[in-house]
Design a protein around this motif. Sequence first.
Motif, mmCIF file in Angstrom:
data_model
loop_
_atom_site.group_PDB
_atom_site.id
_atom_site.type_symbol
_atom_site.label_atom_id
_atom_site.label_comp_id
_atom_site.label_asym_id
_atom_site.label_seq_id
_atom_site.Cartn_x
_atom_site.Cartn_y
_atom_site.Cartn_z
ATOM 1 N N GLY A 15 19.442 14.310 85.357
ATOM 2 C CA GLY A 15 19.265 13.733 86.682
ATOM 3 C C GLY A 15 18.084 14.322 87.425
ATOM 4 O O GLY A 15 17.307 13.604 88.065
ATOM 5 N N ASP A 16 17.919 15.645 87.326
ATOM 6 C CA ASP A 16 16.775 16.285 87.975
ATOM 7 C C ASP A 16 15.454 15.813 87.379
ATOM 8 O O ASP A 16 14.488 15.549 88.094
ATOM 9 C CB ASP A 16 16.885 17.806 87.865
ATOM 10 N N LEU A 17 15.423 15.724 86.047
ATOM 11 C CA LEU A 17 14.197 15.263 85.385
ATOM 12 C C LEU A 17 13.839 13.849 85.821
ATOM 13 O O LEU A 17 12.683 13.553 86.153
ATOM 14 C CB LEU A 17 14.378 15.303 83.870
ATOM 15 N N LEU A 18 14.821 12.958 85.784
ATOM 16 C CA LEU A 18 14.561 11.574 86.178
ATOM 17 C C LEU A 18 14.108 11.488 87.630
ATOM 18 O O LEU A 18 13.158 10.769 87.969
ATOM 19 C CB LEU A 18 15.815 10.729 85.979
ATOM 20 N N ARG A 19 14.762 12.249 88.486
ATOM 21 C CA ARG A 19 14.420 12.213 89.912
ATOM 22 C C ARG A 19 13.006 12.723 90.149
ATOM 23 O O ARG A 19 12.239 12.151 90.928
ATOM 24 C CB ARG A 19 15.436 13.048 90.696
ATOM 25 N N GLN A 20 12.647 13.809 89.438
ATOM 26 C CA GLN A 20 11.308 14.370 89.618
ATOM 27 C C GLN A 20 10.229 13.425 89.102
ATOM 28 O O GLN A 20 9.197 13.228 89.748
ATOM 29 C CB GLN A 20 11.225 15.732 88.930
ATOM 30 N N TRP A 21 10.472 12.827 87.928
ATOM 31 C CA TRP A 21 9.485 11.881 87.403
ATOM 32 C C TRP A 21 9.401 10.637 88.278
ATOM 33 O O TRP A 21 8.319 10.093 88.511
ATOM 34 C CB TRP A 21 9.821 11.488 85.969
ATOM 35 N N ARG A 22 10.530 10.171 88.777
ATOM 36 C CA ARG A 22 10.535 8.982 89.631
ATOM 37 C C ARG A 22 9.727 9.239 90.899
ATOM 38 O O ARG A 22 8.918 8.395 91.316
ATOM 39 C CB ARG A 22 11.981 8.604 89.961
ATOM 40 N N LYS A 23 9.931 10.402 91.504
ATOM 41 C CA LYS A 23 9.175 10.733 92.710
ATOM 42 C C LYS A 23 7.703 10.951 92.390
ATOM 43 O O LYS A 23 6.824 10.607 93.199
ATOM 44 C CB LYS A 23 9.782 11.967 93.379
ATOM 45 N N GLN A 29 14.725 4.300 93.525
ATOM 46 C CA GLN A 29 15.741 4.041 92.502
ATOM 47 C C GLN A 29 15.757 2.561 92.140
ATOM 48 O O GLN A 29 15.900 2.205 90.972
ATOM 49 C CB GLN A 29 17.115 4.488 92.986
ATOM 50 N N LEU A 30 15.602 1.707 93.129
ATOM 51 C CA LEU A 30 15.583 0.267 92.865
ATOM 52 C C LEU A 30 14.398 -0.113 91.985
ATOM 53 O O LEU A 30 14.538 -0.907 91.046
ATOM 54 C CB LEU A 30 15.532 -0.519 94.183
ATOM 55 N N ASP A 31 13.227 0.471 92.282
ATOM 56 C CA ASP A 31 12.042 0.182 91.473
ATOM 57 C C ASP A 31 12.283 0.548 90.009
ATOM 58 O O ASP A 31 12.019 -0.250 89.097
ATOM 59 C CB ASP A 31 10.833 0.964 91.994
ATOM 60 N N LEU A 32 12.756 1.778 89.779
ATOM 61 C CA LEU A 32 12.941 2.244 88.411
ATOM 62 C C LEU A 32 14.047 1.465 87.714
ATOM 63 O O LEU A 32 13.908 1.084 86.541
ATOM 64 C CB LEU A 32 13.264 3.743 88.401
ATOM 65 N N ALA A 33 15.141 1.225 88.406
ATOM 66 C CA ALA A 33 16.242 0.476 87.805
ATOM 67 C C ALA A 33 15.791 -0.923 87.403
ATOM 68 O O ALA A 33 16.146 -1.415 86.314
ATOM 69 C CB ALA A 33 17.408 0.390 88.781
ATOM 70 N N THR A 34 14.986 -1.556 88.238
ATOM 71 C CA THR A 34 14.491 -2.900 87.921
ATOM 72 C C THR A 34 13.601 -2.867 86.691
ATOM 73 O O THR A 34 13.712 -3.722 85.802
ATOM 74 C CB THR A 34 13.712 -3.475 89.118
ATOM 75 N N ARG A 35 12.710 -1.883 86.623
ATOM 76 C CA ARG A 35 11.822 -1.773 85.463
ATOM 77 C C ARG A 35 12.605 -1.513 84.182
ATOM 78 O O ARG A 35 12.258 -2.023 83.114
ATOM 79 C CB ARG A 35 10.815 -0.641 85.679
ATOM 80 N N ALA A 36 13.647 -0.688 84.266
ATOM 81 C CA ALA A 36 14.435 -0.328 83.086
ATOM 82 C C ALA A 36 15.537 -1.346 82.787
ATOM 83 O O ALA A 36 16.253 -1.195 81.787
ATOM 84 C CB ALA A 36 15.040 1.060 83.266
ATOM 85 N N GLU A 37 15.684 -2.334 83.653
ATOM 86 C CA GLU A 37 16.693 -3.395 83.485
ATOM 87 C C GLU A 37 18.112 -2.823 83.438
ATOM 88 O O GLU A 37 18.924 -3.167 82.588
ATOM 89 C CB GLU A 37 16.400 -4.233 82.234
ATOM 90 N N LEU A 59 15.767 6.083 76.711
ATOM 91 C CA LEU A 59 14.448 5.676 76.229
ATOM 92 C C LEU A 59 13.869 4.555 77.084
ATOM 93 O O LEU A 59 12.656 4.514 77.326
ATOM 94 C CB LEU A 59 14.531 5.245 74.766
ATOM 95 N N ARG A 60 14.739 3.656 77.556
ATOM 96 C CA ARG A 60 14.253 2.597 78.441
ATOM 97 C C ARG A 60 13.771 3.171 79.772
ATOM 98 O O ARG A 60 12.764 2.717 80.336
ATOM 99 C CB ARG A 60 15.352 1.561 78.662
ATOM 100 N N LEU A 61 14.463 4.170 80.276
ATOM 101 C CA LEU A 61 14.023 4.827 81.513
ATOM 102 C C LEU A 61 12.688 5.539 81.301
ATOM 103 O O LEU A 61 11.808 5.491 82.169
ATOM 104 C CB LEU A 61 15.091 5.807 81.991
ATOM 105 N N ALA A 62 12.546 6.206 80.150
ATOM 106 C CA ALA A 62 11.283 6.882 79.843
ATOM 107 C C ALA A 62 10.143 5.883 79.760
ATOM 108 O O ALA A 62 9.036 6.129 80.259
ATOM 109 C CB ALA A 62 11.414 7.664 78.538
ATOM 110 N N GLU A 63 10.404 4.746 79.128
ATOM 111 C CA GLU A 63 9.388 3.689 79.032
ATOM 112 C C GLU A 63 9.047 3.156 80.417
ATOM 113 O O GLU A 63 7.867 2.951 80.751
ATOM 114 C CB GLU A 63 9.917 2.558 78.156
ATOM 115 N N ALA A 64 10.061 2.925 81.237
ATOM 116 C CA ALA A 64 9.830 2.401 82.579
ATOM 117 C C ALA A 64 9.044 3.384 83.440
ATOM 118 O O ALA A 64 8.304 2.975 84.345
ATOM 119 C CB ALA A 64 11.165 2.068 83.237
ATOM 120 N N LEU A 65 9.192 4.676 83.180
ATOM 121 C CA LEU A 65 8.458 5.711 83.914
ATOM 122 C C LEU A 65 7.029 5.886 83.388
ATOM 123 O O LEU A 65 6.244 6.625 83.977
ATOM 124 C CB LEU A 65 9.206 7.043 83.839
#
Length: 278
Positions: A15-23, A29-37, A59-65
């Motif tokens: 969760g920390d990793l995803l949050r840091q990369w997202r920021k 969260q909506l942007d990333l969720a939409t990209r990762a479907e 992996l889909r989240l990593a791709e979306a990021l």
Amino acid sequence: MTVTTTAPPLVRSLGDLLRQWRKHRLLSQLDLATRAEISPRHLSFIENGRSAPSRDTVLRLAEALGLELRERNPLLLAAGYAPVYRETGLEAPHMSAVRDMVRQVLAAHEPYPAVVLDRYWNRVDANDPAWLFGLGVAPRLLEEPVNLLRVSLHPEGMAPRIANLGEWRAHLLSRLRQQVTMTADPELARLYDELIRYPCDQPEPRVELPGPGEIAVPLRLRYEGRELAFFSTMATFGTPLDITVAELAIESFFPADPETAEVLRTTNWQAAVGSTRG
């Protein structure tokens, strides 16, 4: 200007990793969720540790990021999965096809210079005409690993021979700054902070604007009383699944004027390189 990173290299929580990369990517969260479907609710639960995602979702989240392969493995480890992407040395037997391809590209580009770089701008290989770039460079800068950005901009490197040093320096630093922003790699950030401290006695444009008839930023290099002019292109592997292969880049230099082309065509590069090594 000092480039800093926002993604520490060691974070245990997915969760920390995803949050840091997202920021770092300036995504909600909506942007990333939409990209990762996936649903924003699911992403929120993952970031808060309330949901354990599947490997495919990670992996889909990593791709979306937009993460490179090197940055994807820590996400998998944090989620409890084994890394997917391996990092193989080029000397490994099953990397022979990659080595052969790289050498074919380098040889085919002669009599023009070409170099192979890794993620950190270290020289992996080069053809004989690339010998031009090492002329007059302090021997300590040519000790392995040879960092081509350091060689280019160091006052004991190529810098005194670059006629348009301010322009070329601004171009290289801009490329590196973009790479730091995309990867949040602290080693690249340290390299940037080192390079910007090198002296330069020419103006450095903040924005690259074309002059009359210009189509790209040239490298103008002094050589035996002449000024050679080059354009360059960068090639990478299209569908890499290995970290080493993903991070390889081949920079090919082309003559920007007829005089440069003539010098390159009429020089015996094997003899020139051999005399230096001998």
